[in-house]
Design a protein around this motif. Structure first.
Motif, short mmCIF file in Angstrom:
data_model
loop_
_atom_site.label_atom_id
_atom_site.label_comp_id
_atom_site.label_asym_id
_atom_site.label_seq_id
_atom_site.Cartn_x
_atom_site.Cartn_y
_atom_site.Cartn_z
N TRP A 71 0.79 -1.22 0.00
CA TRP A 71 0.00 0.00 0.00
C TRP A 71 0.83 1.28 0.00
O TRP A 71 0.27 2.38 0.00
CB TRP A 71 -1.07 -0.02 1.08
CG TRP A 71 -0.72 0.41 2.47
CD1 TRP A 71 0.46 0.93 2.93
CD2 TRP A 71 -1.63 0.43 3.60
NE1 TRP A 71 0.37 1.25 4.25
CE2 TRP A 71 -0.91 0.95 4.69
CE3 TRP A 71 -2.95 0.06 3.78
CZ2 TRP A 71 -1.48 1.09 5.95
CZ3 TRP A 71 -3.51 0.22 5.04
CH2 TRP A 71 -2.78 0.71 6.11
N TRP A 74 -0.27 3.32 -2.76
CA TRP A 74 -1.71 3.64 -2.73
C TRP A 74 -1.87 4.96 -1.97
O TRP A 74 -1.78 5.00 -0.75
CB TRP A 74 -2.46 2.51 -2.03
CG TRP A 74 -3.95 2.73 -1.90
CD1 TRP A 74 -4.80 3.13 -2.88
CD2 TRP A 74 -4.74 2.52 -0.72
NE1 TRP A 74 -6.08 3.20 -2.38
CE2 TRP A 74 -6.07 2.83 -1.07
CE3 TRP A 74 -4.46 2.10 0.58
CZ2 TRP A 74 -7.13 2.73 -0.15
CZ3 TRP A 74 -5.50 2.01 1.50
CH2 TRP A 74 -6.82 2.32 1.12
N LEU A 81 -6.83 0.08 -5.80
CA LEU A 81 -6.54 -0.50 -4.48
C LEU A 81 -5.29 -1.35 -4.59
O LEU A 81 -5.00 -1.91 -5.65
CB LEU A 81 -7.73 -1.34 -4.02
CG LEU A 81 -9.00 -0.54 -3.74
CD1 LEU A 81 -10.14 -1.47 -3.34
CD2 LEU A 81 -8.76 0.50 -2.64
N ALA A 90 -8.29 -7.05 0.68
CA ALA A 90 -8.72 -6.33 -0.52
C ALA A 90 -10.23 -6.11 -0.48
O ALA A 90 -10.72 -5.01 -0.79
CB ALA A 90 -8.32 -7.11 -1.77
N LEU A 93 -11.07 -3.30 1.93
CA LEU A 93 -10.79 -1.97 1.39
C LEU A 93 -11.85 -1.56 0.37
O LEU A 93 -12.28 -0.41 0.35
CB LEU A 93 -9.40 -1.93 0.74
CG LEU A 93 -8.20 -1.94 1.68
CD1 LEU A 93 -6.91 -1.74 0.87
CD2 LEU A 93 -8.29 -0.85 2.76
N ARG A 94 -12.26 -2.51 -0.46
CA ARG A 94 -13.28 -2.18 -1.47
C ARG A 94 -14.56 -1.68 -0.78
O ARG A 94 -15.21 -0.76 -1.22
CB ARG A 94 -13.61 -3.42 -2.31
CG ARG A 94 -12.89 -3.45 -3.67
CD ARG A 94 -13.51 -4.44 -4.63
NE ARG A 94 -13.61 -5.79 -4.10
CZ ARG A 94 -12.58 -6.65 -4.03
NH1 ARG A 94 -11.39 -6.30 -4.47
NH2 ARG A 94 -12.74 -7.86 -3.52
N ASN A 97 -13.57 1.98 1.23
CA ASN A 97 -12.86 3.08 0.58
C ASN A 97 -13.81 3.95 -0.25
O ASN A 97 -13.59 4.21 -1.42
CB ASN A 97 -11.74 2.52 -0.30
CG ASN A 97 -10.78 3.61 -0.73
OD1 ASN A 97 -10.39 4.45 0.09
ND2 ASN A 97 -10.41 3.63 -2.00
N VAL A 181 -7.83 7.94 1.38
CA VAL A 181 -6.82 6.89 1.58
C VAL A 181 -6.16 7.05 2.95
O VAL A 181 -6.02 6.08 3.70
CB VAL A 181 -5.77 6.93 0.45
CG1 VAL A 181 -4.61 5.99 0.75
CG2 VAL A 181 -6.42 6.57 -0.89
N ASN A 184 -8.46 5.87 5.61
CA ASN A 184 -8.60 4.41 5.62
C ASN A 184 -7.37 3.72 6.17
O ASN A 184 -7.47 2.71 6.88
CB ASN A 184 -8.95 3.91 4.23
CG ASN A 184 -10.44 3.89 4.03
OD1 ASN A 184 -11.14 3.18 4.75
ND2 ASN A 184 -10.94 4.69 3.11
#
Ligand code: HEM
Length: 399
Positions: A71, A74, A81, A90, A93-94, A97, A181, A184
């Protein structure tokens, strides 16, 4: 990111859909550790159901170093992502985010513009006011001190300031901004800390919680940042139109949401925020061994640049923005000449700077250099100055 553009198109009406949420302050704060706590239902009893079990399993499974390297690139809200991370990570995060459906792009844009117009005051208040206040919030001071980052407190503190910096960037919430970001990543770091700190014998010896960083704790910290800064700007009579005030609150509401606090516990108005702050922040402020060490390190940060003022002046400025009580708790050596100067010249400086008085105080350049240098200090510490290189810890501070 089409999600982000879709959200940008959301109408004000949708954004106001949140207006029905209740203000919970009294429900959990009336007695300090509260009605909600007694019932086991308030935000003191809410951590992060989505992120906490995930990060416990990422840490136990040894996946965190891979996530940290994946990351690093990112950064922007519309970056893809990170790849090469476990599927559950993953998927998480989806899911998170995204801006909340009630995020209002008009208010967020106005908040960004306000932050740009007011950035010097904001750096000073976040850095010296909120930053030092965090050291007299016992739970925060102790968890920061005993987590891995506590071993390098200057670096850690500087990274935390850059949260405010990222939040303040023009376009912070836009697809090309970085705040979604940053928030998160911070949420994930907090979840990791919730798994790690309960394994620290040092933290366990001093804490009053079984798990750190509850939703209530996050709201306390929000009040030490947003609510405090809002109040100081008003106290200092800095022009602050109500549309700016609302926009500033809105950007913090979105930030607190992104940190995982359930919407129903996020204050809806500044009046509600002030009320909650008076109940949950003011009464708990007190010095701790960890906080005193942290404050000394934070103020030591300033030795790295020429602020154009003495340490005595700096101590007095902290006393001026926070109170003598806090200054005494932290053992900030007195400098009565600086104290007298600040008391009279700072208000005159603001009046002149804001065009509200034609008289330029003789001390104008002292204050001007001071606030510019402080801003530079925090910007420089933020790595490239444009992003927060947040990494997930894998252990606690050793001793
Ligand atoms: C980490 C911001 C609330 C304890 C971080 C980081 C940021 C941040 C940006 C990452 C910094 C880094 O990379 O080291 C915030 C904001 C908050 C909040 C904006 C609320 C509005 C809290 C609270 C606590 C806390 C309430 C504890 C009571 C910590 C700890 C770390 C951390 C222990 C990890 C430091 C490490 O790496 O060891 N926070 N935080 N935070 N935060 Fe928070």
């Amino acid at each position: 990111m089409d999600n982000l553009s879709r959200r940008k198109a959301l109408s004000l009406g949708v954004a106001l859909g949140l207006a029905g949420a209740t203000i919970p302050a009294r429900a959990w704060a009336s007695t300090g550790s509260a009605t909600g706590a007694a019932a086991g239902t308030g935000p003191e009893w809410i951590w992060d159901a989505a992120a906490d079990p995930l990060m416990a399993s990422m840490l136990d499974g040894g996946h965190v170093p891979a996530i940290n390297s994946a990351w690093a690139s990112w950064v922007n809200n519309n970056d893809p992502l990170p790849g090469g991370v476990p599927a559950e990570f993953a998927a998480y995060l989806r899911q998170v985010n995204v801006l909340p459906t009630w995020a209002d792009p008009v208010k967020l844009a106005r908040a960004a513009d306000f932050n740009r117009r007011r950035d010097t005051y904001l750096f000073m208040l976040y850095g010296l006011g909120s930053g030092i206040m965090s050291t007299v919030i016992p739970r925060e001071a102790r968890s920061v001190y005993w987590s891995a980052g506590g071993a390098n407190m200057q670096d850690r503190a500087a990274k935390t300031f850059t949260f405010g910096y990222d939040l303040s960037q023009l376009g912070a919430f836009e697809p090309t901004g970085q705040f979604v970001v940053t928030a998160n990543k911070t949420r994930v770091v907090h979840a990791a800390v919730r798994h790690l700190l309960p394994q620290s014998p040092h933290w366990k010896a001093v804490t009053d919680e079984t798990t750190p960083i509850s939703a209530a704790d996050i709201l306390v910290t929000f009040h030490s940042l947003g609510t405090y800064v809002h109040r100081k700007l008003l106290d200092w009579k800095i022009p602050f139109p109500s549309a700016d005030q609302e926009a500033f609150l809105h950007s913090w509401q979105v930030a607190v949401h992104l940190l995982g606090v359930p919407d129903e516990h996020i204050p809806q108005t500044w009046a509600a925020a002030e009320q909650q702050s008076a109940q949950v922040l003011t009464p708990i402020l007190t010095p701790t061994t960890e906080g005193i060490a942290l404050a000394e390190d934070l103020l030591g940060l300033t030795a790295q640049v020429d602020l154009g003022v003495t340490r005595g002046f700096l101590n007095e400025f902290v006393r001026y923005v926070l109170s003598d009580e806090v200054g005494n708790w932290l053992g900030l050596t007195r400098d009565y000449a600086s104290a007298a100067l600040i008391r009279t010249a700072w208000p005159a400086y603001i009046l002149f700077r804001e065009g509200l008085s034609p008289v330029m105080p003789g001390t104008f350049y002292v204050f001007d250099q001071f606030i510019r240098a402080l801003a530079m200090l925090f910007l420089n510490k933020g790595s490239s100055g444009t992003t927060t290189p947040i990494t997930i810890p894998t252990a606690n501070r050793a001793a």
